[in-house]
Design a protein around this motif. Sequence first.
Motif, PDB file in Angstrom:
ATOM      1  N   ASP A  67       1.386  35.381  -3.546  1.00  0.00           N
ATOM      2  CA  ASP A  67       1.236  36.827  -3.353  1.00  0.00           C
ATOM      3  C   ASP A  67       1.229  37.386  -1.681  1.00  0.00           C
ATOM      4  O   ASP A  67       1.222  36.566  -1.031  1.00  0.00           O
ATOM      5  CB  ASP A  67      -0.320  37.419  -3.564  1.00  0.00           C
ATOM      6  N   CYS A  90      -4.752  42.398  -2.752  1.00  0.00           N
ATOM      7  CA  CYS A  90      -3.676  42.541  -3.391  1.00  0.00           C
ATOM      8  C   CYS A  90      -3.103  42.860  -4.487  1.00  0.00           C
ATOM      9  O   CYS A  90      -3.260  43.657  -4.748  1.00  0.00           O
ATOM     10  CB  CYS A  90      -4.645  41.083  -4.394  1.00  0.00           C
ATOM     11  N   LEU A  96      -3.791  36.802 -11.544  1.00  0.00           N
ATOM     12  CA  LEU A  96      -3.685  36.800  -9.875  1.00  0.00           C
ATOM     13  C   LEU A  96      -4.612  36.624  -9.345  1.00  0.00           C
ATOM     14  O   LEU A  96      -5.344  35.563  -8.680  1.00  0.00           O
ATOM     15  CB  LEU A  96      -2.806  37.632  -9.246  1.00  0.00           C
TER      16      LEU A  96
END
Length: 458
Positions: A67, A90, A96
């Motif tokens: 990311d 993030c 993720l």
Amino acid sequence: MFLSDTIAAIATGSLISAIGIIRISGSDAISAAGKMFRAKNGTSLKDAKSGRMYYGELCDNGSELIDLCLCTVSRAPNSYTGEDTVELHCHGSPVLLRVVLSTLFSYGVRAAKEGEFTKRAFLNGRLDLTQAEAVIDLIEAETPYGAKNAAGQLRGVVYTKMNTVYNRLVDIMAHFHAVLDYPDEDIDEFKLQDYLTSLKEIEDELSEMIKTHDRGKSINSGIRAAIIGRTNTGKSSLLNALLGYDRAIVTDIAGTTRDTIEEKIIIGNVLLRLIDTAGLRKTEDTVEKLGIDRTLEALSEAELIIIVLDGSEKLSDEDYNVLKSVPQGIPTIIVLNKSDLPTALKPTELAKFGLKYCRISALTGEGLALLDEEIQKMFPEFISSPSGEIITNMRQVEAITRAAGSIRLAAAALTAAVTPDAVLTDIEAALAAIGEVTGKTVKEDIVSRIFERFCVGK
């Protein structure tokens, strides 16, 4: 729990969101995060300035890009936990965030437990126990009123009061210890009276704090508001209208509501637990009788009673029975429903009951705003915003109550002119109880139970 461990958790929940934050705390927090994060300006995390946000790439342990994110470093002891802390901001994909956590775990970081970040803040002296408990109250607050009170406690309002009491008792105890160590040094009458006055003032102050807990329970749990009336007056329609959606089934058939239905709603600063009940009437239906029994139970436990009458009909015997069933001393308001129909029930017929009334239409919404206003007036203690002085925590109330009781015993011992060691025993018990509130003398198992209330990541 070992404070030498470095821990990590998702701090923003498990749902898809714009931003997802991974929080890392411990001696290896900067090192572990530095293996994943590469700032675009080339700054290494070990050289990053505390409190500054850096933009860069986040990579897994195979150096593949995960990311593009933001990263902040807070160095010990000037961080939330008192340890080196890193936050990775993030994109808010749950998948993720789990990948980021998995990568951190591969570098020796472990998963944080419930409330472990705040627990470390307490153990490292960054927060006292009243502030730590205020954190969870702030997270769980259901009204702006409750949030403001929790914010005041997080700022240290309760701790300041308790610490002032603690220090005053320590001063008294120090003098009595001196008398024990030097028995020839008697306490003169003037000093003795001064101590008695101080103990009485302290007891009064603690008693005032304890009294706030009734309001504190209402902040956390809400005020039980029973909606009662005979069948077909529109009780369920009123519930639905106040909630803004159809929660209860509404029909023209008498006795449709067979059981109590409970929902929460905020009116001004007041959190109400609205309880829709079965209509009160004589019936041979076994199931409906059970519903009526539950209505009577809700009525006996209510802190607010909302009586719904059909304004398009004259008072019936069943209406009179409902009005007579209201317990004395409970805030009560009459709702004259169905104002959209021709009026048959005159307010003068209600005058002898001495209750406030409000004319509404649950069907059209007419009069609901006025009903809100009248309910708020019935709880004036919720009008002004709190500053953290309201005790919402039962654990704290129990400890403060024990402290007040011990101070009362110490004052009685002084009045009876008993030996100084007997007075000291009661003052020491009061100090220990106050320490349980602030965390100075609290046991480890109690601390563990407190932080189990927290979510992971906080």
